[in-house]
Enzyme design. Structure first.
Site, PDB file in Angstrom:
ATOM      1  N   PRO A 158       0.819  -1.210   0.000  1.00 25.64           N
ATOM      2  CA  PRO A 158       0.000   0.000   0.000  1.00 25.64           C
ATOM      3  C   PRO A 158       0.851   1.257   0.000  1.00 25.64           C
ATOM      4  O   PRO A 158       1.529   1.544   0.971  1.00 25.64           O
ATOM      5  CB  PRO A 158      -0.824  -0.110   1.296  1.00 25.64           C
ATOM      6  CG  PRO A 158      -0.807  -1.550   1.628  1.00 25.64           C
ATOM      7  CD  PRO A 158       0.521  -2.048   1.170  1.00 25.64           C
ATOM      8  N   GLU A 159       0.840   1.976  -1.080  1.00 31.50           N
ATOM      9  CA  GLU A 159       1.400   3.316  -1.122  1.00 31.50           C
ATOM     10  C   GLU A 159       0.201   4.264  -1.180  1.00 31.50           C
ATOM     11  O   GLU A 159      -0.932   3.837  -0.973  1.00 31.50           O
ATOM     12  CB  GLU A 159       2.339   3.469  -2.330  1.00 31.50           C
ATOM     13  CG  GLU A 159       3.524   2.491  -2.256  1.00 31.50           C
ATOM     14  CD  GLU A 159       4.565   2.700  -3.348  1.00 31.50           C
ATOM     15  OE1 GLU A 159       4.691   3.828  -3.843  1.00 31.50           O
ATOM     16  OE2 GLU A 159       5.245   1.726  -3.704  1.00 31.50           O
TER      17      GLU A 159
END
Length: 268
Positions: free
Chosen positions: A2-3
């Site tokens: 997750p960015e």
DNA sequence: AAATTCTCCTGAAGGC
DNA sequence: TGCCTTCAGGAGAATT
């Protein structure tokens, strides 16, 4: 994985399901995430007033405080019918009358925290840099930060005190799109090239959000679908393959302890 | 092998 | 020379 795009996709996915709803029950199956999940019985009966995002943190706003969520390296949030059986690594959930918001995180680097103070004053959020998609982040700002640091440009744009939300995948892609070598000393890059880099960071993050984020392995949207931006990645994960622009063999090595891929002909 | 990032540690460098 | 602060880099934390 997750960015920023994946966290924003999660925010947009869950917000319409939980906003304005009252919590019926909170269940902690595994409290040992990055930090212990605190007692949260006080949430029962409380109404979710909004779902915001700051950097890679999701903020569930209640009348008496804010629930701070981080997906870590492998976390994902799903919205499911209340009766859905939990699966392995489903550590935490908030039940509403007819649905449940459930956190799955195999590597347990994520976090669930409670803050009664304004979230922007929380120690984890206090020293964060500007949002990359805001007007506060642009080439001039990047130049002003780069000229007084001595790290590789890739390390600079992945430093949350400089700009938030840019992780390994999107840093790699933005540097390719801007034609800048990831290991180049940040103080030795011209203003005009940093203007271009800031533009490409915004462009790649915006495009990834439009595609539902990048799913390499764990990431799921709130309804279980993957993100499709992995099909648009040009350099990340393509070591040894041909550069999509010039055909040169894509190189890879560690920069600042992170795997970094680049085209030796297109990036200087 | 590794998408995240805090905490703790060491050593270098700068200001006064 | 010394003291203090900041900067930079490395390890470790969890799991499949």
């Amino acid at each position: 994985m997750p960015e920023l795009p994946e966290v924003e996709i999660s925010r947009r996915g869950i917000a319409p399901h939980v906003t304005g709803r009252a919590v019926s029950r909170v269940i902690v199956r595994q409290a040992k995430l990055r930090w212990p999940i605190p007692p949260l019985e006080h949430l029962e009966g409380q109404v979710v007033r909004g779902v915001e995002r700051r950097a890679k943190y999701l903020l569930l706003q209640f009348d008496h405080g804010t629930l701070i969520l981080h997906l870590g390296m492998s976390g994902s949030l799903r919205v499911l019918p209340t009766a859905s059986p939990p699966q392995r690594h489903d550590h935490f959930e908030i039940q509403f009358d007819d649905l449940v918001l459930r956190l799955r995180d195999p590597r347990r680097f994520g976090a669930v925290l409670w803050s009664t103070d304004p979230p922007e004053t929380h120690p984890l959020l206090r020293d964060l840099g500007p949002e990359p998609l805001s007007e506060d982040f642009d080439g001039d700002y990047l130049y002003s930060q780069a000229r007084r640091r001595r790290v590789a440009i890739k390390s600079l744009i992945m430093d949350g005190r400089i700009v938030v939300g840019v992780g390994n995948i999107y840093a790699t892609e933005a540097l390719f799109l801007a034609g800048i070598h990831p290991a180049r000393s940040c103080a030795r890059i011209s203003r005009s090239r940093l203007v271009r880099l800031a533009e490409q960071i915004k462009a790649v993050l915006t495009a990834a959000i439009a595609q539902g984020g990048t799913t390499l392995r764990d990431f799921q949207r709130e309804d279980g679908r993957p993100g499709y931006f992995v099909q648009s990645l040009q350099i990340y994960g393509r070591a040894g393959q041909a550069c999509p622009r010039c055909g040169s063999s894509i190189k890879v090595r560690q920069i600042g302890q992170r795997t970094s891929a680049w085209c030796p002909r297109c990036q200087h």
